[in-house]
Motif scaffolding. Sequence first.
Motif, PDB file in Angstrom:
ATOM      1  N   PRO A  57       0.829  -1.208   0.000  1.00 19.14           N
ATOM      2  CA  PRO A  57       0.000   0.000   0.000  1.00 19.14           C
ATOM      3  C   PRO A  57       0.866   1.261   0.000  1.00 19.14           C
ATOM      4  CG  PRO A  57      -0.681  -1.523   1.742  1.00 19.14           C
ATOM      5  CD  PRO A  57       0.595  -2.055   1.179  1.00 19.14           C
ATOM      6  N   LYS A  58       0.393   2.282  -0.694  1.00 18.81           N
ATOM      7  CA  LYS A  58       1.125   3.544  -0.835  1.00 18.81           C
ATOM      8  C   LYS A  58       1.573   4.098   0.516  1.00 18.81           C
ATOM      9  CE  LYS A  58       0.740   7.986  -3.186  1.00 18.81           C
ATOM     10  NZ  LYS A  58      -0.082   8.817  -4.063  1.00 18.81           N
ATOM     11  N   GLU A  59       0.710   3.971   1.536  1.00 22.21           N
ATOM     12  CA  GLU A  59       1.046   4.544   2.851  1.00 22.21           C
ATOM     13  C   GLU A  59       2.185   3.786   3.549  1.00 22.21           C
ATOM     14  OE1 GLU A  59      -2.583   1.918   3.177  1.00 22.21           O
ATOM     15  OE2 GLU A  59      -2.053   3.622   1.923  1.00 22.21           O
ATOM     16  N   GLU A  60       2.541   2.598   3.073  1.00 17.48           N
ATOM     17  CA  GLU A  60       3.647   1.831   3.651  1.00 17.48           C
ATOM     18  C   GLU A  60       4.976   2.076   2.941  1.00 17.48           C
ATOM     19  OE1 GLU A  60       2.960  -2.355   4.269  1.00 17.48           O
ATOM     20  OE2 GLU A  60       0.870  -2.002   4.819  1.00 17.48           O
ATOM     21  N   LEU A  61       4.945   2.816   1.830  1.00 20.41           N
ATOM     22  CA  LEU A  61       6.158   3.019   1.044  1.00 20.41           C
ATOM     23  C   LEU A  61       7.033   4.115   1.642  1.00 20.41           C
ATOM     24  CD1 LEU A  61       4.643   2.796  -2.541  1.00 20.41           C
ATOM     25  CD2 LEU A  61       5.755   0.982  -1.204  1.00 20.41           C
ATOM     26  N   ILE A  62       8.332   3.867   1.599  1.00 25.01           N
ATOM     27  CA  ILE A  62       9.341   4.834   2.060  1.00 25.01           C
ATOM     28  C   ILE A  62      10.122   5.246   0.822  1.00 25.01           C
ATOM     29  CG2 ILE A  62      11.327   5.190   3.575  1.00 25.01           C
ATOM     30  CD1 ILE A  62      10.226   2.697   5.185  1.00 25.01           C
ATOM     31  N   ILE A  63       9.951   6.504   0.407  1.00 28.42           N
ATOM     32  CA  ILE A  63      10.503   6.979  -0.859  1.00 28.42           C
ATOM     33  C   ILE A  63      11.314   8.244  -0.600  1.00 28.42           C
ATOM     34  CG2 ILE A  63       9.926   7.764  -3.195  1.00 28.42           C
ATOM     35  CD1 ILE A  63       7.174   6.258  -2.692  1.00 28.42           C
ATOM     36  N   SER A  64      12.504   8.304  -1.166  1.00 32.51           N
ATOM     37  CA  SER A  64      13.348   9.486  -0.978  1.00 32.51           C
ATOM     38  C   SER A  64      12.687  10.708  -1.606  1.00 32.51           C
ATOM     39  CB  SER A  64      14.730   9.267  -1.600  1.00 32.51           C
ATOM     40  OG  SER A  64      14.647   9.320  -3.019  1.00 32.51           O
ATOM     41  N   GLU A  65      13.023  11.857  -1.079  1.00 35.50           N
ATOM     42  CA  GLU A  65      12.502  13.108  -1.642  1.00 35.50           C
ATOM     43  C   GLU A  65      12.941  13.257  -3.095  1.00 35.50           C
ATOM     44  OE1 GLU A  65      10.064  16.189  -1.918  1.00 35.50           O
ATOM     45  OE2 GLU A  65      10.187  14.832  -0.207  1.00 35.50           O
ATOM     46  N   LYS A  66      14.166  12.865  -3.389  1.00 34.27           N
ATOM     47  CA  LYS A  66      14.687  12.928  -4.764  1.00 34.27           C
ATOM     48  C   LYS A  66      13.788  12.117  -5.706  1.00 34.27           C
ATOM     49  CE  LYS A  66      18.678  11.469  -7.461  1.00 34.27           C
ATOM     50  NZ  LYS A  66      19.973  10.808  -7.438  1.00 34.27           N
ATOM     51  N   ASP A  67      13.419  10.888  -5.300  1.00 36.69           N
ATOM     52  CA  ASP A  67      12.578  10.055  -6.156  1.00 36.69           C
ATOM     53  C   ASP A  67      11.152  10.588  -6.258  1.00 36.69           C
ATOM     54  OD1 ASP A  67      14.737   8.447  -6.657  1.00 36.69           O
ATOM     55  OD2 ASP A  67      14.031   6.751  -5.469  1.00 36.69           O
ATOM     56  N   ARG A  68      10.671  11.260  -5.224  1.00 31.93           N
ATOM     57  CA  ARG A  68       9.329  11.859  -5.269  1.00 31.93           C
ATOM     58  C   ARG A  68       9.253  13.012  -6.272  1.00 31.93           C
ATOM     59  NH1 ARG A  68       5.956  10.323  -1.161  1.00 31.93           N
ATOM     60  NH2 ARG A  68       6.941   9.226   0.579  1.00 31.93           N
ATOM     61  N   GLN A  69      10.388  13.643  -6.545  1.00 32.79           N
ATOM     62  CA  GLN A  69      10.434  14.816  -7.419  1.00 32.79           C
ATOM     63  C   GLN A  69      10.741  14.486  -8.881  1.00 32.79           C
ATOM     64  OE1 GLN A  69       9.435  17.709  -6.197  1.00 32.79           O
ATOM     65  NE2 GLN A  69       9.178  16.644  -4.259  1.00 32.79           N
ATOM     66  N   LEU A  70      10.931  13.206  -9.200  1.00 33.76           N
ATOM     67  CA  LEU A  70      11.256  12.841 -10.581  1.00 33.76           C
ATOM     68  C   LEU A  70      10.092  13.182 -11.512  1.00 33.76           C
ATOM     69  CD1 LEU A  70      12.986   9.391  -9.968  1.00 33.76           C
ATOM     70  CD2 LEU A  70      14.088  11.514 -10.711  1.00 33.76           C
ATOM     71  N   PRO A  71      10.381  13.419 -12.789  1.00 34.32           N
ATOM     72  CA  PRO A  71       9.319  13.741 -13.751  1.00 34.32           C
ATOM     73  C   PRO A  71       8.543  12.500 -14.178  1.00 34.32           C
ATOM     74  CG  PRO A  71      11.440  13.652 -14.863  1.00 34.32           C
ATOM     75  CD  PRO A  71      11.718  13.473 -13.381  1.00 34.32           C
ATOM     76  N   LEU A  72       7.464  12.739 -14.901  1.00 32.57           N
ATOM     77  CA  LEU A  72       6.697  11.662 -15.523  1.00 32.57           C
ATOM     78  C   LEU A  72       7.390  11.250 -16.822  1.00 32.57           C
ATOM     79  CD1 LEU A  72       3.115  13.170 -15.095  1.00 32.57           C
ATOM     80  CD2 LEU A  72       4.229  11.439 -13.644  1.00 32.57           C
ATOM     81  N   LEU A  73       7.103  10.047 -17.304  1.00 36.17           N
ATOM     82  CA  LEU A  73       7.713   9.563 -18.534  1.00 36.17           C
ATOM     83  C   LEU A  73       7.445  10.519 -19.697  1.00 36.17           C
ATOM     84  CD1 LEU A  73       9.293   7.325 -19.989  1.00 36.17           C
ATOM     85  CD2 LEU A  73       7.106   6.173 -20.396  1.00 36.17           C
ATOM     86  N   LYS A  74       6.234  11.051 -19.799  1.00 37.29           N
ATOM     87  CA  LYS A  74       5.898  11.943 -20.920  1.00 37.29           C
ATOM     88  C   LYS A  74       6.642  13.281 -20.835  1.00 37.29           C
ATOM     89  CE  LYS A  74       1.684  13.791 -18.794  1.00 37.29           C
ATOM     90  NZ  LYS A  74       0.230  13.791 -18.856  1.00 37.29           N
ATOM     91  N   GLU A  75       7.264  13.562 -19.684  1.00 34.57           N
ATOM     92  CA  GLU A  75       8.004  14.821 -19.503  1.00 34.57           C
ATOM     93  C   GLU A  75       9.497  14.696 -19.814  1.00 34.57           C
ATOM     94  OE1 GLU A  75       5.144  16.596 -15.947  1.00 34.57           O
ATOM     95  OE2 GLU A  75       6.972  15.500 -15.396  1.00 34.57           O
ATOM     96  N   ILE A  76       9.953  13.484 -20.131  1.00 33.04           N
ATOM     97  CA  ILE A  76      11.368  13.328 -20.452  1.00 33.04           C
ATOM     98  C   ILE A  76      11.536  12.966 -21.928  1.00 33.04           C
ATOM     99  CG2 ILE A  76      11.860  12.515 -18.105  1.00 33.04           C
ATOM    100  CD1 ILE A  76      12.482   9.709 -19.432  1.00 33.04           C
ATOM    101  N   THR A  77      12.730  13.240 -22.426  1.00 36.05           N
ATOM    102  CA  THR A  77      13.137  12.753 -23.746  1.00 36.05           C
ATOM    103  C   THR A  77      14.146  11.654 -23.477  1.00 36.05           C
ATOM    104  OG1 THR A  77      12.830  14.938 -24.731  1.00 36.05           O
ATOM    105  CG2 THR A  77      14.217  13.376 -25.931  1.00 36.05           C
ATOM    106  N   SER A  78      13.805  10.457 -23.843  1.00 35.07           N
ATOM    107  CA  SER A  78      14.689   9.331 -23.558  1.00 35.07           C
ATOM    108  C   SER A  78      16.013   9.501 -24.289  1.00 35.07           C
ATOM    109  CB  SER A  78      14.048   8.009 -23.966  1.00 35.07           C
ATOM    110  OG  SER A  78      14.966   6.959 -23.758  1.00 35.07           O
ATOM    111  N   PRO A  79      17.130   9.321 -23.578  1.00 40.09           N
ATOM    112  CA  PRO A  79      18.437   9.403 -24.207  1.00 40.09           C
ATOM    113  C   PRO A  79      18.854   8.085 -24.882  1.00 40.09           C
ATOM    114  CG  PRO A  79      18.694   9.093 -21.852  1.00 40.09           C
ATOM    115  CD  PRO A  79      17.216   9.184 -22.134  1.00 40.09           C
ATOM    116  N   PHE A  80      17.957   7.095 -24.876  1.00 37.94           N
ATOM    117  CA  PHE A  80      18.309   5.780 -25.426  1.00 37.94           C
ATOM    118  C   PHE A  80      17.679   5.542 -26.788  1.00 37.94           C
ATOM    119  CE2 PHE A  80      18.475   5.366 -20.797  1.00 37.94           C
ATOM    120  CZ  PHE A  80      19.786   4.930 -20.641  1.00 37.94           C
TER     121      PHE A  80
END
Length: 182
Positions: A159-182
Amino acid sequence: MKFIPTPIADLILIEPQVWKDERGFFIETFNTKPFLAHGITAAFVQDNLSCSHRGVLRGMHAQAGENAQGKLVRVLRGSVWDVAVDIRKHSSTYGQCFSVTLNEQNAHSLWIPPGFLHGFVALENDTLFAYKVTGYYDKDSEVGVRWDDPELAIDWPLPKEELIISEKDRQLPLLKEITSPF
């Protein structure tokens, strides 16, 4: 070792031979010859280890550029739900996810070539997660996408309320907001 293809090209689940007896067990976790025989020609340059509490979610990360990382991942102790997402621009499986439980009992590894986001959630306390990587860490080459991106629709097993997520990972963009470098 058994090399088991996944529904996403180049992403391979590896099931080792486990020799057990009254003393415990022995596993060969890496051998260049069978990897080469199955098309994995990666040269590994660094080993990493993380220890996580139950509920720690690390991801979704990749590294691009001259230090693009392929990863051979496995669990030494505990259990994770591991996820890889194809972000290779010209792949027919772009944006598709593959998930698998890796734990000390099944001793499976997952080969994640460059061009994939990777993340996991620890399902037990004190989970030791090993990464064998093909590129040196380079902060400037990091790529990431939010763990809860609705387009990816990753069905995390806790469940979402049990997840421990770094602030850095919480601030990542959505897939549609990035241009894949691959």
